[in-house]
Write an enzyme that holds these catalytic residues in place. Structure first.
Site, PDB file in Angstrom:
ATOM      1  N   CYS A   1      39.028  38.171  41.342  1.00 13.84           N
ATOM      2  CA  CYS A   1      39.353  38.745  42.465  1.00 13.84           C
ATOM      3  C   CYS A   1      38.330  40.172  42.819  1.00 13.84           C
ATOM      4  O   CYS A   1      37.391  40.525  42.660  1.00 13.84           O
ATOM      5  CB  CYS A   1      40.514  39.759  42.482  1.00 13.84           C
ATOM      6  SG  CYS A   1      40.733  40.752  44.316  1.00 13.84           S
TER       7      CYS A   1
ATOM      8  N   CYS B   1      38.880  43.017  44.208  1.00 17.24           N
ATOM      9  CA  CYS B   1      38.926  44.270  43.571  1.00 17.24           C
ATOM     10  C   CYS B   1      37.734  44.703  42.993  1.00 17.24           C
ATOM     11  O   CYS B   1      38.050  46.374  42.513  1.00 17.24           O
ATOM     12  CB  CYS B   1      39.122  43.048  42.236  1.00 17.24           C
ATOM     13  SG  CYS B   1      41.151  42.802  42.531  1.00 17.24           S
TER      14      CYS B   1
END
Length: 376
Positions: free
Chosen positions: A294, A297
């Site tokens: 991700c 993230c």
């Protein structure tokens, strides 16, 4: 107030996740598939991957307020449609300068690619966005020199090992530059920070790299207007500064906030499908769901870690890698990452998908706790 919007995506598969935000702070999450009705005045963010950008070509201008796309290549960007009306664009991938879309009137632009060079500045619409990120590229002082005269710029996030004090001095001429994030893998010296001396409005400085205590030598010359300093390791997670050096700086500059950091992955991990049982704590659980693939993230993890520190006496913060713990993610219906949950046992006090700024995350957690008398 903006009119209602009717967005049409391919009906056979989702091409990302839509986040709809109301002016009152309500948030909805829905797959970008088929027809999606957007109420008047709501903000629309699409989180997708490069392979799906071609599916957006028929969206009318003004359909989206924010677009976040990962795994983006030059080929993907060549399929983009009309992005006029977009307020924020964030791209992660391996794209090069020539493929960067020219989007007028952006408020925020964030480009993360190893393929970026100084030539990217020639692709950006003028005036530049008020908030500009050019990260992970082969940038030099020429990129910063090209920002001269862009008086509307208030925030810059830039990384490059060939940036020197000469380039930083160009940033110091920007009259409204309020926030600067500066990344390096080692070549940028602490002495180069002298180039920022005289920046008239710089309040927040965030330094990412293999710094040591010597990086603090120039800081007193930036105070005031500097009011907030964060120095992290190359991963952007932990402070490399010694406690003694931080204490000495605070004593010398009593009005300066020197941020203490905690990485999200320094928090207790959740193992096993029963999150409530894993916590063993009477306080609400503040849970950060993330994944190694991700892209947002990577930026959001340190933000969550910092906010978690602020609530350490009121919540029990933990993190969940959805790749390692898919059962936990399934139980709590995690459809996208990053997502933050605030749980009182099995009772959900807050669900906040997507990446948010530290202040926004702090405010949402505060409001969620305040709405439940037990945790005020």
């Amino acid at each position: 107030m903006a009119d209602p919007r009717r967005l049409t995506f391919p009906a056979d598969r989702p091409v990302g996740t839509l986040y709809l935000d109301s002016p009152e702070g309500e948030q909805r999450e829905t797959p970008a598939r088929g027809v999606v009705e957007v109420p008047a005045g709501w903000r629309v963010t699409l989180d997708t991957d490069g392979e799906y950008l071609a599916a957006l070509v028929d969206l009318p201008a003004g359909s989206l307020d924010e677009l976040v796309a990962g795994e983006v290549t030059d080929e993907h960007l060549s399929t983009l449609g009309d992005l006029r009306g977009l307020g924020s664009l964030m791209l992660f991938g391996t794209f090069t300068d020539w493929a960067v879309p020219v989007v007028p009137d952006l408020e925020t632009l964030a480009l993360y690619s190893e393929g970026l060079t100084d030539a990217v500045m020639a692709r950006l619409a003028r005036p530049l966005p008020a908030e500009l990120t050019l990260a992970a590229g082969l940038l030099t002082d020429d990129t910063l020199l090209a920002m001269a005269g862009e008086d509307q710029v208030v925030a810059v996030n830039v990384s490059g090992d060939r940036i020197t004090g000469r380039g930083l001095a160009a940033l110091a001429t920007l009259p409204r530059l309020d926030r600067l994030v500066l990344g390096t893998s080692g070549a940028l010296t602490a002495a180069a920070l002298d180039g920022l001396v005289g920046a008239p409005a710089l309040r927040i400085l965030y330094l990412i790299g293999p710094w040591d205590d010597s990086v603090l030598e120039s800081i007193p010359q930036l105070v005031p207007p500097l009011r907030h300093l964060t120095v992290t390791d190359p991963d952007g997670e932990r402070s490399p500064l010694s406690p003694a050096a931080v204490a000495a700086l605070r004593e010398r500059c009593p009005g300066l906030i020197v941020e203490e950091l905690m990485a999200a992955t320094d928090l207790d991990p959740v193992v096993g499908a029963d999150l409530a049982g894993a916590l063993g704590d009477p306080r609400p659980a503040l849970v950060y769901f993330h994944a190694p693939w991700c892209h947002p993230c990577r930026q959001y993890g340190p933000v969550f870690g910092q906010v978690a520190v602020a609530f350490a006496d009121r919540v029990s913060p933990v993190h969940v890698d959805v790749e390692d713990e898919p059962d936990v993610a399934d139980r709590y219906a995690i459809r996208s990452v990053p997502t933050v949950l605030l749980l009182d046992g099995d009772r959900e006090l807050l669900r906040l998908p997507g990446a948010h700024g530290r202040a926004a995350l702090h405010d949402r957690i505060t409001a969620a706790l305040a709405s439940h008398p037990r945790w005020r």
